[in-house]
Write a protein that holds these residues in place. Sequence first.
Motif, PDB file in Angstrom:
ATOM      1  N   LEU A   1      -1.831  -2.986  -5.497  1.00  0.00           N
ATOM      2  CA  LEU A   1      -1.550  -1.572  -5.294  1.00  0.00           C
ATOM      3  C   LEU A   1      -1.978  -1.176  -3.883  1.00  0.00           C
ATOM      4  O   LEU A   1      -3.008  -1.629  -3.391  1.00  0.00           O
ATOM      5  N   PHE A   2      -1.175  -0.325  -3.247  1.00  0.00           N
ATOM      6  CA  PHE A   2      -1.476   0.177  -1.904  1.00  0.00           C
ATOM      7  C   PHE A   2      -1.337   1.697  -1.926  1.00  0.00           C
ATOM      8  O   PHE A   2      -0.283   2.228  -2.275  1.00  0.00           O
ATOM      9  N   TYR A   3      -2.401   2.382  -1.555  1.00  0.00           N
ATOM     10  CA  TYR A   3      -2.408   3.848  -1.554  1.00  0.00           C
ATOM     11  C   TYR A   3      -2.366   4.347  -0.116  1.00  0.00           C
ATOM     12  O   TYR A   3      -3.244   4.043   0.694  1.00  0.00           O
ATOM     13  N   TYR A   4      -1.311   5.101   0.209  1.00  0.00           N
ATOM     14  CA  TYR A   4      -1.141   5.701   1.527  1.00  0.00           C
ATOM     15  C   TYR A   4      -1.368   7.205   1.422  1.00  0.00           C
ATOM     16  O   TYR A   4      -0.875   7.859   0.489  1.00  0.00           O
ATOM     17  N   ARG A   5      -2.098   7.745   2.385  1.00  0.00           N
ATOM     18  CA  ARG A   5      -2.282   9.191   2.465  1.00  0.00           C
ATOM     19  C   ARG A   5      -2.018   9.624   3.885  1.00  0.00           C
ATOM     20  O   ARG A   5      -2.609   9.094   4.830  1.00  0.00           O
ATOM     21  N   ASP A   6      -1.098  10.562   4.045  1.00  0.00           N
ATOM     22  CA  ASP A   6      -0.695  11.054   5.363  1.00  0.00           C
ATOM     23  C   ASP A   6      -0.284   9.898   6.280  1.00  0.00           C
ATOM     24  O   ASP A   6      -0.592   9.885   7.473  1.00  0.00           O
TER      25      ASP A   6
ATOM     26  N   PRO B   1       7.730   8.832   1.662  1.00  0.00           N
ATOM     27  CA  PRO B   1       6.729   9.901   1.749  1.00  0.00           C
ATOM     28  C   PRO B   1       5.435   9.397   2.379  1.00  0.00           C
ATOM     29  O   PRO B   1       5.021   8.252   2.145  1.00  0.00           O
ATOM     30  N   ALA B   2       4.809  10.229   3.163  1.00  0.00           N
ATOM     31  CA  ALA B   2       3.591   9.824   3.857  1.00  0.00           C
ATOM     32  C   ALA B   2       2.441   9.585   2.882  1.00  0.00           C
ATOM     33  O   ALA B   2       1.559   8.772   3.143  1.00  0.00           O
ATOM     34  N   THR B   3       2.438  10.297   1.766  1.00  0.00           N
ATOM     35  CA  THR B   3       1.399  10.117   0.748  1.00  0.00           C
ATOM     36  C   THR B   3       2.055   9.507  -0.483  1.00  0.00           C
ATOM     37  O   THR B   3       2.941  10.121  -1.083  1.00  0.00           O
ATOM     38  N   ARG B   4       1.634   8.292  -0.822  1.00  0.00           N
ATOM     39  CA  ARG B   4       2.271   7.577  -1.914  1.00  0.00           C
ATOM     40  C   ARG B   4       1.378   6.419  -2.349  1.00  0.00           C
ATOM     41  O   ARG B   4       0.423   6.073  -1.657  1.00  0.00           O
ATOM     42  N   ILE B   5       1.708   5.829  -3.482  1.00  0.00           N
ATOM     43  CA  ILE B   5       1.083   4.589  -3.922  1.00  0.00           C
ATOM     44  C   ILE B   5       2.171   3.567  -4.145  1.00  0.00           C
ATOM     45  O   ILE B   5       3.093   3.798  -4.931  1.00  0.00           O
TER      46      ILE B   5
ATOM     47  N   LYS C   1      -1.274   6.806   6.306  1.00  0.00           N
ATOM     48  CA  LYS C   1      -2.274   5.774   6.576  1.00  0.00           C
ATOM     49  C   LYS C   1      -2.674   5.082   5.278  1.00  0.00           C
ATOM     50  O   LYS C   1      -2.816   5.720   4.239  1.00  0.00           O
ATOM     51  N   LEU C   2      -2.851   3.759   5.360  1.00  0.00           N
ATOM     52  CA  LEU C   2      -3.284   2.997   4.199  1.00  0.00           C
ATOM     53  C   LEU C   2      -4.753   3.298   3.933  1.00  0.00           C
ATOM     54  O   LEU C   2      -5.618   3.015   4.751  1.00  0.00           O
ATOM     55  N   ILE C   3      -5.026   3.875   2.751  1.00  0.00           N
ATOM     56  CA  ILE C   3      -6.378   4.293   2.390  1.00  0.00           C
ATOM     57  C   ILE C   3      -7.060   3.269   1.491  1.00  0.00           C
ATOM     58  O   ILE C   3      -8.262   3.032   1.597  1.00  0.00           O
ATOM     59  N   ASP C   4      -6.279   2.644   0.610  1.00  0.00           N
ATOM     60  CA  ASP C   4      -6.891   1.785  -0.396  1.00  0.00           C
ATOM     61  C   ASP C   4      -5.897   0.719  -0.848  1.00  0.00           C
ATOM     62  O   ASP C   4      -4.683   0.942  -0.857  1.00  0.00           O
ATOM     63  N   SER C   5      -6.432  -0.454  -1.228  1.00  0.00           N
ATOM     64  CA  SER C   5      -5.625  -1.523  -1.803  1.00  0.00           C
ATOM     65  C   SER C   5      -6.445  -2.210  -2.885  1.00  0.00           C
ATOM     66  O   SER C   5      -7.643  -2.437  -2.696  1.00  0.00           O
TER      67      SER C   5
END
Length: 449
Positions: A328-333, A315-319, A335-339
């Motif tokens: 932890l890696f947070y992806y939204r659409d 999924p494009a949006t996931r952690i 793209k990597l948003i946060d780690s």
Amino acid sequence: MAASFVLDMKIITVRAAPPWHLFSPVLLLAVCQSAAATAAPLPAPQNTQNPATGTSPSPTDLRAAATDPTTRRFYEANGWQAVWSDPAERALERSLGERARHGLDHRAFIEDPKPSWSPAGREIALTRAALGYAAALARGATDPSKLHAIYTLPRPDADLAKPLAQAITDGTLDTWFTSLAPQDDVYARLSQAYLAAHLQSGGADQAKIAAGIIRVGDTDERVPAIVADLVGAEYLTVDTSAPTTPGAASEAKDANRYTQRVANAVESLQRDYGIAADGVIGPATLEILNLRPGDRAVALAVALERLRWLSRTPPATRIDVNTAAARLFYYRDGKLIDSRRVIVGQPGKETPQLLAPMFRLVANPTWTIPKSIQNGEMAGVSAAYLRRRNMVRRNGWIVQRPGPSNALGLVKFDMHDEYAIYLHDTSAPALFDRSARYLSHGCVRIEDA
């Protein structure tokens, strides 16, 4: 994080590979699941002659030779017609010859050709090998649910029979097999690392480094072997700027000195392997340094296999929570948003690999302590112990009330699963500074949740 986003999320536990040597569990939170593929009739390839005999096996012979269910389904869908031609067989042989790129070189998918093979026997053997190799690339050669006590991730479930028959007809077997494996950069780098380790493992094995503690400033005859391992693993470069000391005895002493520069490289290695990054050569570090190319090749082959268990379209949006790296890696659409750093399950209580929906965010949560903890490490605790930790007994359970000492911290992300696994804050943020963050009972504590 918006409430609507949280309510729609899913959690998946998968596995991913840190650098080149380990393969680790990963938690994956996602907003959707892949739809199942719809079955369709097989194409009708040309009924070609068997290359060994010049004759084409009859449907009756194929029915007698096809003994396993998978192969029988393939020919039933194809009207019990032979499909293999000489070019197709050569393409299969080429593809199987490349199976080392996937860490599958120790798996035999087809027996050596035998003169005694009948046309039907040869036809069935080729089909069985092609379907087996395709399945190994598309979804893994082993079933993870039979290897792990908890594994609820859906494996890829592609229809391989129809595309195989089509690829034979179209003469595109090579490219079809290549397309089945994961196409991402992580898989490609693991493949390259496996080939390199496998090649090195064919040579003479190095002697193992003997046990014993080494600290900065020590002079030890094992240091050159440690340096050689660090250089080979690209944690350290050869120091060409070091001054040359005249005299063989002095040079040997300098080479045997465990310097801060070498210790810094050791710390990098220790961080990658998730052990205490103190730069000290101890038992855990020696165990890593004593890994030989053959050991690494096995670990890398396992890593490649575990990646093949996973969906090719996450999924494009996931952690993603990589439990070996404890990050932890947070992806939204896409793209990597946060780690950020996390704390995961300790040995014996590892964070399981599962899929479950995240349905609620709880601020200032209470913590109902699991019975396994109550009956284990907290068995027989006194009332004073409970008061100091803001805990009370309710209906046979020990409950920690909200507050700064609550083990779940200020926020908890609830998920629907039968294992009571969720993500949460913590009242002990100093633990995130540790290199080895394998401390929980299975849940995932998030830095700055």
